[in-house]
Write a protein that holds these residues in place. Structure first.
Motif, mmCIF file in Angstrom:
data_model
loop_
_atom_site.group_PDB
_atom_site.id
_atom_site.type_symbol
_atom_site.label_atom_id
_atom_site.label_comp_id
_atom_site.label_asym_id
_atom_site.label_seq_id
_atom_site.Cartn_x
_atom_site.Cartn_y
_atom_site.Cartn_z
ATOM 1 N N MET A 256 0.826 -1.218 0.000
ATOM 2 C CA MET A 256 0.000 0.000 0.000
ATOM 3 C C MET A 256 0.859 1.267 0.000
ATOM 4 O O MET A 256 0.516 2.269 -0.608
ATOM 5 C CB MET A 256 -0.937 0.003 1.208
ATOM 6 N N PHE B 45 3.082 11.157 11.477
ATOM 7 C CA PHE B 45 2.480 9.971 10.869
ATOM 8 C C PHE B 45 2.076 10.231 9.411
ATOM 9 O O PHE B 45 1.334 9.445 8.824
ATOM 10 C CB PHE B 45 1.236 9.531 11.642
ATOM 11 N N ILE C 172 -3.861 9.870 2.064
ATOM 12 C CA ILE C 172 -4.267 8.459 2.008
ATOM 13 C C ILE C 172 -3.212 7.517 2.600
ATOM 14 O O ILE C 172 -3.535 6.413 2.989
ATOM 15 C CB ILE C 172 -4.640 7.991 0.572
HETATM 16 C C1 HEM Z 1 5.928 6.072 16.045
HETATM 17 C C2 HEM Z 1 5.811 5.118 15.163
HETATM 18 C C3 HEM Z 1 5.470 5.351 13.714
HETATM 19 C C4 HEM Z 1 5.657 6.451 12.928
HETATM 20 C C5 HEM Z 1 6.257 7.791 13.327
HETATM 21 C C6 HEM Z 1 5.159 6.120 11.605
HETATM 22 C C7 HEM Z 1 5.152 6.991 10.533
HETATM 23 C C8 HEM Z 1 4.600 6.734 9.310
HETATM 24 C C9 HEM Z 1 4.552 7.662 8.209
HETATM 25 C C10 HEM Z 1 5.151 9.062 8.223
HETATM 26 C C11 HEM Z 1 3.907 7.068 7.180
HETATM 27 C C12 HEM Z 1 3.595 7.691 5.818
HETATM 28 C C13 HEM Z 1 4.795 7.698 4.923
HETATM 29 C C14 HEM Z 1 4.574 8.456 3.642
HETATM 30 O O1 HEM Z 1 3.476 8.978 3.392
HETATM 31 O O2 HEM Z 1 5.540 8.550 2.856
HETATM 32 C C15 HEM Z 1 3.538 5.743 7.627
HETATM 33 C C16 HEM Z 1 2.868 4.821 6.861
HETATM 34 C C17 HEM Z 1 2.617 3.543 7.284
HETATM 35 N N1 HEM Z 1 2.871 3.006 8.538
HETATM 36 FE FE1 HEM Z 1 3.695 3.942 10.102
HETATM 37 N N2 HEM Z 1 4.702 4.840 11.619
HETATM 38 C C18 HEM Z 1 4.851 4.327 12.886
HETATM 39 C C19 HEM Z 1 4.509 3.078 13.331
HETATM 40 C C20 HEM Z 1 3.932 2.114 12.561
HETATM 41 C C21 HEM Z 1 3.568 0.798 13.003
HETATM 42 C C22 HEM Z 1 3.773 0.271 14.415
HETATM 43 C C23 HEM Z 1 3.014 0.160 11.937
HETATM 44 C C24 HEM Z 1 2.459 -1.229 11.834
HETATM 45 C C25 HEM Z 1 2.858 -2.242 12.441
HETATM 46 C C26 HEM Z 1 3.021 1.081 10.822
HETATM 47 C C27 HEM Z 1 2.537 0.803 9.562
HETATM 48 C C28 HEM Z 1 2.470 1.695 8.532
HETATM 49 C C29 HEM Z 1 1.926 1.361 7.227
HETATM 50 C C30 HEM Z 1 1.383 0.014 6.801
HETATM 51 C C31 HEM Z 1 2.019 2.525 6.446
HETATM 52 C C32 HEM Z 1 1.563 2.699 5.004
HETATM 53 C C33 HEM Z 1 0.175 3.293 4.979
HETATM 54 C C34 HEM Z 1 -0.349 3.566 3.574
HETATM 55 O O3 HEM Z 1 0.444 3.633 2.627
HETATM 56 O O4 HEM Z 1 -1.575 3.676 3.424
HETATM 57 N N3 HEM Z 1 3.564 2.254 11.234
HETATM 58 N N4 HEM Z 1 3.979 5.560 8.931
#
Ligand code: HEM
Length: 409
Positions: free
Chosen positions: A95, A351, A355
């Motif tokens: 995704m 975060f 989307i």
């Molecule tokens: C403090 C902890 C975390 C931070 C700061 C963080 C940050 C982010 C950010 C910034 C993105 C978007 C990246 C972009 O748009 O280029 C993202 C996407 C995502 N994160 Fe996290 N994340 C964290 C923890 C986690 C955890 C624990 C999981 C799952 C086990 C996770 C799963 C995902 C997934 C699957 C996406 C993709 C969502 C999409 O494309 O729709 N993240 N995260």
């Protein structure tokens, strides 16, 4: 008007691959926000990248689907058939590197497991894991926060959700670390080919085992989705399992590490939080803003030639949003360089936005809150056990996290 080149002096000041930038990116971010907020640079692999540093611009990019995630959407179907470069690696089938409509389908398959309600149901188990980890250390009077605590906690949680045997944890830890540090760095990507293959081999074994012997875990339910028809292809199944393992490994560890460091550097804020643990909710948001675990967004590409904030971004060029810069933008946050665990106006971008907003945000917030609360309760005299000058940040642009954080209590 097209502004491609920046002054030589600016380029010397802005070396995103330098150790100085890695140790402290904030002075460079501040300069870029002021002088050249949509800055074109050359990455280590020779390709151009546009670095977006202001909050408002960051939101615009993240919410605008003309900045696409899947670079194969830049070429025609005919080119896809004939161009070997269009073959997707394992992470590209996820995704995070998909555009609509694939993105909606792929995210929809795992969304249910990550809703705030589902995640709240894990609270008791996360508290148990946290206390178990600290039980093993309490008597020693000291620990190294990253390896002893911040790393194992989220890993145990995501492994239990997915159904990954806990004894395999250490085996794929180093693979995961190298893969993330090599992001956008071709020299390292060559070196990590072996680790990548070992990692994929591991996922392959895991999926084969679960196919034969399904359990009540996330991997088994994803295998069911793949076997039942057109919801998930086999490469996408590998992709989502790999993505969740990596996301679980590389992010929350930095929330805990960076948050503890922020408290050690600001004893008044630590005291406030100890006196009033109910401030934890705003404190976690402030740690995410102040020194966010994900320094730059993952790759986006101009899906067409775009006029953006006075610059012309040619179709196909790389665009990176500096999340940690946006979250220190004085036009958005009052006193952005001040750590305030009671901060109310805090719509940070740690975060992401749009989307691709982090799927794991509810889990990361819960784990972070429990980790900080338990540490401060059980080890109230927590203090740094090394010279602050000796702390080192991990290399690579994607993540911002410490290599080690020795503490005593
Ligand atoms: C403090 C902890 C975390 C931070 C700061 C963080 C940050 C982010 C950010 C910034 C993105 C978007 C990246 C972009 O748009 O280029 C993202 C996407 C995502 N994160 Fe996290 N994340 C964290 C923890 C986690 C955890 C624990 C999981 C799952 C086990 C996770 C799963 C995902 C997934 C699957 C996406 C993709 C969502 C999409 O494309 O729709 N993240 N995260």
């Amino acid at each position: 008007m097209t502004h491609y080149t920046s002054s030589k002096q600016q380029e010397e000041e802005v070396d995103l691959s330098s150790n100085a930038f890695n140790q402290n990116p904030y002075p460079v971010f501040s300069k870029l926000r002021e002088n050249d907020p949509v800055y074109r640079t050359v990455m280590a692999d020779g390709q151009y990248a546009w670095i977006v540093t202001r909050y408002e611009d960051a939101v615009s990019v993240l919410k605008d689907n003309r900045f696409i995630k899947d670079p194969t959407n830049l070429i025609t179907d005919e080119e896809k058939r004939t161009d070997r470069k269009a073959e997707k690696g394992v992470f590209m089938n996820t995704m995070l590197f998909s555009d609509l409509p694939d993105h909606k389908r792929l995210r929809g398959l795992v969304q249910k497991a990550f809703t705030p309600r589902m995640i709240e149901g894990l609270r008791g188990r996360i508290e148990e894991i946290t206390n178990d980890l600290l039980d093993g250390i309490q008597q020693e009077g000291k620990m190294e926060i990253i390896n002893d605590f911040a790393f194992p906690l989220p890993i145990i949680v995501i492994c239990e959700m997915l159904g990954v045997p806990s004894e395999d944890r250490n085996q794929f830890r180093s693979w995961s670390n190298t893969l993330v540090e090599a992001n956008n760095n071709p020299e390292q990507i060559q070196n990590v080919q072996q680790d990548l293959e070992a990692f994929i081999g591991y996922i392959h074994q895991l999926i084969t085992k679960r196919r034969k012997d399904p359990q009540r875990d996330l991997i088994s339910s994803l295998i069911r989705a793949e076997e039942e028809g057109d919801q998930l292809t086999e490469p996408e199944l590998y992709g989502v399992v790999s993505l969740l393992i990596i996301a679980g490994h590389e992010t929350t560890v930095n929330l805990i590490g960076n948050g503890i460091l922020a408290l050690l550097e600001h004893p008044d804020q630590m005291e406030k939080l100890k006196q009033q643990p109910n401030m934890m909710k705003t404190a976690v948001e402030e740690f995410l803003r102040y020194n966010g675990p994900v320094e730059f967004s993952t790759n986006r590409w101009a899906g067409e030639t775009l006029d953006f904030k006075g610059k012309t971004i040619p179709k196909g060029e790389l665009v990176l949003v500096a999340l940690d810069s946006a979250d220190r933008d004085p036009d958005q946050f009052k006193d952005p360089n001040v750590l305030d665990v009671t901060r109310q106006q805090n719509r940070h971008l740690a975060f992401g936005k749009g989307i691709h907003f982090c799927l794991g945000a509810p889990l990361a917030r819960l784990e972070g809150g429990i980790a900080f609360n338990t540490l401060l309760r059980r080890m109230p005299d927590l203090r740094l056990n090394t010279d602050p000058e000796s702390l080192q940040w991990r290399p690579g642009m994607l993540m911002r996290g410490l290599k080690e954080l020795p503490v005593a209590f």
